[in-house]
Design a protein around this motif. Structure first.
Motif, PDB file in Angstrom:
ATOM      1  N   UNK A  98       1.145  -1.031  -0.346  1.00  0.00           N
ATOM      2  CA  UNK A  98       0.241   0.186  -0.212  1.00  0.00           C
ATOM      3  C   UNK A  98       1.310   1.362  -0.304  1.00  0.00           C
ATOM      4  N   UNK A  99       1.951   1.069   0.340  1.00  0.00           N
ATOM      5  CA  UNK A  99       2.277   2.675   1.066  1.00  0.00           C
ATOM      6  C   UNK A  99       3.522   3.015  -0.428  1.00  0.00           C
ATOM      7  N   UNK A 100       4.408   1.465  -1.102  1.00  0.00           N
ATOM      8  CA  UNK A 100       4.702   2.179  -1.915  1.00  0.00           C
ATOM      9  C   UNK A 100       3.739   2.054  -3.072  1.00  0.00           C
ATOM     10  N   UNK A 101       2.748   1.534  -3.313  1.00  0.00           N
ATOM     11  CA  UNK A 101       2.029   2.186  -4.258  1.00  0.00           C
ATOM     12  C   UNK A 101       0.642   3.376  -4.323  1.00  0.00           C
ATOM     13  N   UNK A 102       1.355   4.008  -2.985  1.00  0.00           N
ATOM     14  CA  UNK A 102       1.054   5.406  -2.607  1.00  0.00           C
ATOM     15  C   UNK A 102       0.547   6.386  -3.721  1.00  0.00           C
ATOM     16  N   UNK A 103      -0.517   7.218  -4.257  1.00  0.00           N
ATOM     17  CA  UNK A 103      -0.615   8.268  -4.354  1.00  0.00           C
ATOM     18  C   UNK A 103      -0.886  10.002  -4.234  1.00  0.00           C
ATOM     19  N   UNK A 104       0.132  10.758  -3.862  1.00  0.00           N
ATOM     20  CA  UNK A 104      -0.073  11.388  -2.962  1.00  0.00           C
ATOM     21  C   UNK A 104      -1.884  12.503  -3.868  1.00  0.00           C
ATOM     22  N   UNK A 105      -1.779  12.284  -4.940  1.00  0.00           N
ATOM     23  CA  UNK A 105      -2.667  12.925  -6.128  1.00  0.00           C
ATOM     24  C   UNK A 105      -3.918  12.232  -5.449  1.00  0.00           C
ATOM     25  N   UNK A 106      -4.435  11.374  -5.293  1.00  0.00           N
ATOM     26  CA  UNK A 106      -5.451  10.406  -4.720  1.00  0.00           C
ATOM     27  C   UNK A 106      -5.268  10.459  -3.330  1.00  0.00           C
ATOM     28  N   UNK A 107      -4.334  10.139  -2.736  1.00  0.00           N
ATOM     29  CA  UNK A 107      -4.421  10.075  -1.297  1.00  0.00           C
ATOM     30  C   UNK A 107      -4.181   8.287  -0.992  1.00  0.00           C
ATOM     31  N   UNK A 108      -4.160   7.199  -1.811  1.00  0.00           N
ATOM     32  CA  UNK A 108      -4.482   6.248  -1.260  1.00  0.00           C
ATOM     33  C   UNK A 108      -3.233   5.498  -2.532  1.00  0.00           C
ATOM     34  N   UNK A 109      -3.900   4.074  -1.981  1.00  0.00           N
ATOM     35  CA  UNK A 109      -2.761   3.334  -2.819  1.00  0.00           C
ATOM     36  C   UNK A 109      -3.273   1.879  -3.358  1.00  0.00           C
ATOM     37  N   UNK A 110      -2.747   1.737  -3.764  1.00  0.00           N
ATOM     38  CA  UNK A 110      -3.681   0.294  -4.875  1.00  0.00           C
ATOM     39  C   UNK A 110      -4.068  -0.917  -3.525  1.00  0.00           C
ATOM     40  N   UNK A 114      -6.081   4.966  13.550  1.00  0.00           N
ATOM     41  CA  UNK A 114      -7.215   5.038  12.069  1.00  0.00           C
ATOM     42  C   UNK A 114      -7.812   5.822  11.560  1.00  0.00           C
ATOM     43  N   UNK A 115      -8.126   6.765  12.963  1.00  0.00           N
ATOM     44  CA  UNK A 115      -9.168   8.179  12.506  1.00  0.00           C
ATOM     45  C   UNK A 115      -8.630   9.070  11.821  1.00  0.00           C
ATOM     46  N   UNK A 116      -6.995   9.276  12.600  1.00  0.00           N
ATOM     47  CA  UNK A 116      -6.570  10.227  10.866  1.00  0.00           C
ATOM     48  C   UNK A 116      -5.937   9.846   9.951  1.00  0.00           C
ATOM     49  N   UNK A 117      -6.175   8.252   9.390  1.00  0.00           N
ATOM     50  CA  UNK A 117      -6.568   7.852   7.481  1.00  0.00           C
ATOM     51  C   UNK A 117      -4.927   7.530   7.734  1.00  0.00           C
ATOM     52  N   UNK A 118      -4.676   7.507   8.399  1.00  0.00           N
ATOM     53  CA  UNK A 118      -2.377   7.173   8.198  1.00  0.00           C
ATOM     54  C   UNK A 118      -2.390   5.350   8.325  1.00  0.00           C
ATOM     55  N   UNK A 119      -2.692   4.634   7.179  1.00  0.00           N
ATOM     56  CA  UNK A 119      -2.358   3.163   6.905  1.00  0.00           C
ATOM     57  C   UNK A 119      -0.844   3.059   7.383  1.00  0.00           C
ATOM     58  N   UNK A 120      -0.285   3.601   6.446  1.00  0.00           N
ATOM     59  CA  UNK A 120       1.572   2.775   6.710  1.00  0.00           C
ATOM     60  C   UNK A 120       1.669   3.066   8.718  1.00  0.00           C
ATOM     61  N   UNK A 121       1.538   4.390   9.074  1.00  0.00           N
ATOM     62  CA  UNK A 121       1.748   4.416  10.505  1.00  0.00           C
ATOM     63  C   UNK A 121       1.486   3.390  10.970  1.00  0.00           C
ATOM     64  N   UNK A 122      -0.681   3.291  11.042  1.00  0.00           N
ATOM     65  CA  UNK A 122      -0.736   2.051  12.037  1.00  0.00           C
ATOM     66  C   UNK A 122      -0.381   0.706  11.642  1.00  0.00           C
ATOM     67  N   UNK A 123       0.384   0.474  10.208  1.00  0.00           N
ATOM     68  CA  UNK A 123      -0.151  -1.330   9.476  1.00  0.00           C
ATOM     69  C   UNK A 123       1.246  -1.151  10.700  1.00  0.00           C
ATOM     70  N   UNK A 124       2.292  -0.004  10.349  1.00  0.00           N
ATOM     71  CA  UNK A 124       3.538  -0.360  11.191  1.00  0.00           C
ATOM     72  C   UNK A 124       3.820  -0.538  12.698  1.00  0.00           C
ATOM     73  N   UNK A 125       2.990   0.036  13.038  1.00  0.00           N
ATOM     74  CA  UNK A 125       2.835   0.218  14.507  1.00  0.00           C
ATOM     75  C   UNK A 125       1.939  -1.152  15.498  1.00  0.00           C
TER      76      UNK A 125
END
Length: 253
Positions: free
Chosen positions: A77-89, A213-224
């Motif tokens: 998800x992090x590697x496919x993250x698109x800043x324009x759409x603010x989401x990954x694949x 989770x509420x902030x929508x930070x998937x990378x940080x959430x998965x890492x933690x």
């Protein structure tokens, strides 16, 4: 000559009272103790603390099966993250995670290894992925984990507060004393704090991860989530093991 009559035996003399039905606490203790023994957590064994912890984690296979699907999801998800759409694949990330869980399950079945850990991991991974795909939100992939933490944490907390620590029930079964530990103030106190410690661990996970989770930070959430998983589980198992062995010194190696 009168015939000698053999006195008839009373039917009641042949009847023995049926064994008492096991109580709910005994049944729960047996279930918890059996699960602990299957995980290698038997205080009667002479295994070292390190070996017990490693066995409880499932060894290298258990660590890989526990960590790799979640790690793959976060990386993809992090590697496919698109800043324009603010989401990954999201479909790709979930597909890789579920695919790994399927591979682990197939390997266990093919090698005739106990499939329980892999199957339970597969079910959890599929359920989380289905929810995330349904909502279209990658962070929803972590909701089942939140539910698990709430349920486990609540169970440990309530059991401690009402004086029926889940740790005590399991250990009582393993040590063959049932619920007799409740008459020992020292054991009750230790089992109380061990249950509170587990409840605190689950609560800490929620306190740190839910804001992410509420902030929508998937990378940080998965890492933690990975950091607060096995790295915290292992020392908790070690503390429990050492505490129980201290309570039952006659069972030490």
């Amino acid at each position: 000559m009168s015939e000698d009559r053999v006195p008839e035996r009373s039917e009641s003399s042949d009847l023995t009272p049926p064994p008492p039905e096991p109580s709910a606490s005994e049944l729960l203790g047996a279930a918890l103790g059996g699960a602990a023994r299957s995980a290698g957590l038997d205080p009667n064994s002479d295994a070292s603390t390190g070996r017990v912890v490693w066995t409880a984690m499932g060894g290298w296979r258990g660590v890989v099966e526990s960590v790799l699907p979640s790690l793959t999801f976060v990386l993809a998800f992090t590697l496919t993250y698109d800043p324009d759409t603010e989401t990954g694949n999201l479909p790709l990330s979930l597909g890789l995670s579920v695919g790994l869980a399927v591979v682990f399950t197939v390997i266990r079945l093919a090698t005739k290894s106990p499939p329980g850990p892999a199957i339970s991991g597969l079910i959890a991974t599929v359920a989380a992925a289905a929810l995330a795909l349904f909502t279209g939100r990658a962070e929803d992939n972590f909701i089942p984990g939140f539910v698990t933490n709430v349920l486990y944490g609540s169970a440990f907390l309530v059991s401690a507060l009402i004086g029926w620590s889940l740790i005590g029930l399991a250990v009582g079964f393993l040590m063959g004393e049932g619920t007799a530990w409740r008459k020992d103030k020292r054991k009750r106190r230790v089992f109380f704090w061990l249950a509170i410690a587990w409840a605190a661990l689950f609560a800490a996970r929620l306190a740190v991860q839910v804001p992410l989770y509420l902030a929508g930070d998937v990378t940080a959430l998965g890492t933690v989530k990975l950091i607060m998983g096995l790295p915290l589980f292992a020392p908790m198992v070690a503390v429990n093991w050492l505490a129980v062995r201290a309570l039952y010194p006659t069972h030490k190696a």
